[in-house]
Write an enzyme that holds these catalytic residues in place. Sequence first.
Site, PDB file in Angstrom:
ATOM      1  N   ARG A 296       4.078   5.455   2.343  1.00  0.00           N
ATOM      2  CA  ARG A 296       3.186   4.540   1.628  1.00  0.00           C
ATOM      3  C   ARG A 296       3.649   4.234   0.207  1.00  0.00           C
ATOM      4  NH1 ARG A 296      -2.812   6.765   3.319  1.00  0.00           N
ATOM      5  NH2 ARG A 296      -2.944   5.705   5.331  1.00  0.00           N
TER       6      ARG A 296
ATOM      7  N   ARG B 153       1.260  11.449   0.142  1.00  0.00           N
ATOM      8  CA  ARG B 153       0.584  11.882   1.364  1.00  0.00           C
ATOM      9  C   ARG B 153       1.113  11.155   2.591  1.00  0.00           C
ATOM     10  NH1 ARG B 153      -3.981  10.123   4.363  1.00  0.00           N
ATOM     11  NH2 ARG B 153      -4.288   8.360   2.945  1.00  0.00           N
TER      12      ARG B 153
ATOM     13  N   GLU C 286       1.789   6.115  13.333  1.00  0.00           N
ATOM     14  CA  GLU C 286       1.620   5.504  12.019  1.00  0.00           C
ATOM     15  C   GLU C 286       2.878   5.716  11.198  1.00  0.00           C
ATOM     16  OE1 GLU C 286      -1.972   6.618  10.084  1.00  0.00           O
ATOM     17  OE2 GLU C 286      -3.257   5.771  11.642  1.00  0.00           O
TER      18      GLU C 286
ATOM     19  N   HIS D 299      -2.518   2.449  -1.427  1.00  0.00           N
ATOM     20  CA  HIS D 299      -2.320   1.941  -0.071  1.00  0.00           C
ATOM     21  C   HIS D 299      -1.708   0.551  -0.179  1.00  0.00           C
ATOM     22  CE1 HIS D 299      -2.944   0.698   4.053  1.00  0.00           C
ATOM     23  NE2 HIS D 299      -3.248   1.938   4.342  1.00  0.00           N
TER      24      HIS D 299
ATOM     25  N   HIS E  16      -5.825   4.440  -3.456  1.00  0.00           N
ATOM     26  CA  HIS E  16      -6.321   4.915  -2.172  1.00  0.00           C
ATOM     27  C   HIS E  16      -6.599   6.422  -2.134  1.00  0.00           C
ATOM     28  CE1 HIS E  16      -7.042   4.798   2.088  1.00  0.00           C
ATOM     29  NE2 HIS E  16      -5.999   5.544   2.382  1.00  0.00           N
TER      30      HIS E  16
END
Length: 598
Positions: free
Chosen positions: A301, A403, A130, A248, A368
Amino acid sequence: MTRRLAVVGSGIAGLYAALLAADAGADVALLTKGALDHSNTWYAQGGISAVLAEPAPGDTVAAHVADTLRAGAGHCNEAAVRLMCTEARRDIAGLQRYGVAFDTGPGGSGQADAGQAGAPHDAGPALGLEAAHSAPRILHAGGDATGARVAGALIQAVLACRDEGKLTVLSEAHVTSLVVREGCVAGVEYLQDGRQTSLDADAVLLASGGAGQLFAQTTNPAVATADGLALAVRAGAATADLEFFQFHPTCLVSSATAHPARLDRPLLISEAVRGEGALLLDSNGRRFMKAYHPDAELAPRDVVSRSIALHLAKLGDPNGHVYLDARGIEQARGGGFLRRRFPTLTRKTLDAGIDWTRELVPVAPAAHYWMGGVTTDLSARTTVPGLYAAGEVACTGVQGANRLASNSLLEGLVFGRRAVEDFLSRGPSWDASRVSDAPLAVSAAGGLPLTLASAPLPRNASAHVTVPAALEGAADWQGGSGGSWPSSFGGGGEAGEPFSREALRRLMTANAGVLRTGELLLKAGRTLESWAAVVRPDLECAADPVACEDRNLLLAAQLLVTAALNRRESLGAHYRSDEPLQTETTYPPRPKASLLRD
């Protein structure tokens, strides 16, 4: 005498901690304000990051630590990061003991040989890649249904424990306050079936999730209303990093689809789709992320969300959307790949009228995950004796200013377990000195050694927050020393739209969302201040959970806006377009292991 632990919340942190404590012989009460499956965990798609005993080639715990620190923009508590990454594998094993089946290599549901970007192991989990991870280390269950599979298995284990008389489950129980006696948390008060009830406990673990309902566009379910944060703050707990709210970057814009009514909630398009090679295009069909970050679609992100917002503003369409292009994945991996790798997303996009093997998917950033929260140490202890916090409600220092993808479920597991270990290892007293004197014991997670759990609180912990009296309606509330709440945001409040949940969400999205300025934040603060003067339900006798949630959201909004005003420089997910970027701690670049990078 058996000691009681009250666990508030039924996401991964709460379910896992409740099981561990019950298996160790504690008296456990698990409270959830809805059904057990009403949680952010249930909707998680991206997976759980962990460096296993047999990792992908070249991957190490040190690499996971470095990736997390880099994504956190130098704002992480490095000790907490190292602890989480080092202990990850024991909690993956703990999940497996409770019935969680992760996707495997060839022959497994993950279809690693035709689906996972990474190195499958014949008999082990398939490991996915990811964004911002330097190697494949993401475990999935049911492809993109990881949260539902993990939560489902834990819920079944909890119900089995309940049926055996090992723990109590209180569903539809909305916790309205923490019981505090002589400075220690000693239980909870909650609404159930319209009645106010209390439950005594030797300690309380808050695992109640986040606050996505603060914003108009969110990936969070309706239950994410900042309840745990508000409970802790009213009890005098310290908070930290509340300005850092992650958006997000790729949430499906249902209004731009053929059948928006067929979607029952906002649909997050998992980070893993970009990990497999999906691109972001603007309305002109141009790929734009390379102009904003060298890692393009695999940037952290906050970078991707901000880049989308900035690019839309540049195009003169700040409220518009961009497109996710997954067509190249299907072409490179063969027909049926997206359906096998992302079955839930394939089904839901088709429901909305989009065949993403041939068509572009309209997406935009959505609220998010809240990196900030109730300040905890490495044992998940807050600054209030008897109160633990784990999961999104907590600020362990792991997430920093942004994060890293798939670290949230892991954080909930690790610190939920450590809260239980600390609870089991100590007597009825609570040592608030924060020295590393926790005794060694047998961990509730599979007989593993219990490490020294105590550590100083993160360097960025706020002092106890003084809650506005107008908001709380409690003249005798005592705030701790050292914290400060602005008595005014530069005015006596602004007349305008009356308070409603929808008005709050519009305000926070417009003034405290992806892009912020001091002027916008001050305007939001004045409006919140005026609303706080009138939103004062008497919770001692109120029987309306919605009013409780409104009160919690309003408090959380004021805390977030104040934190965002106080941090004048941009850092991580907090972007002030009117202030300079803070110099971040730099780390040497690490290659990405995507198979489809161009």
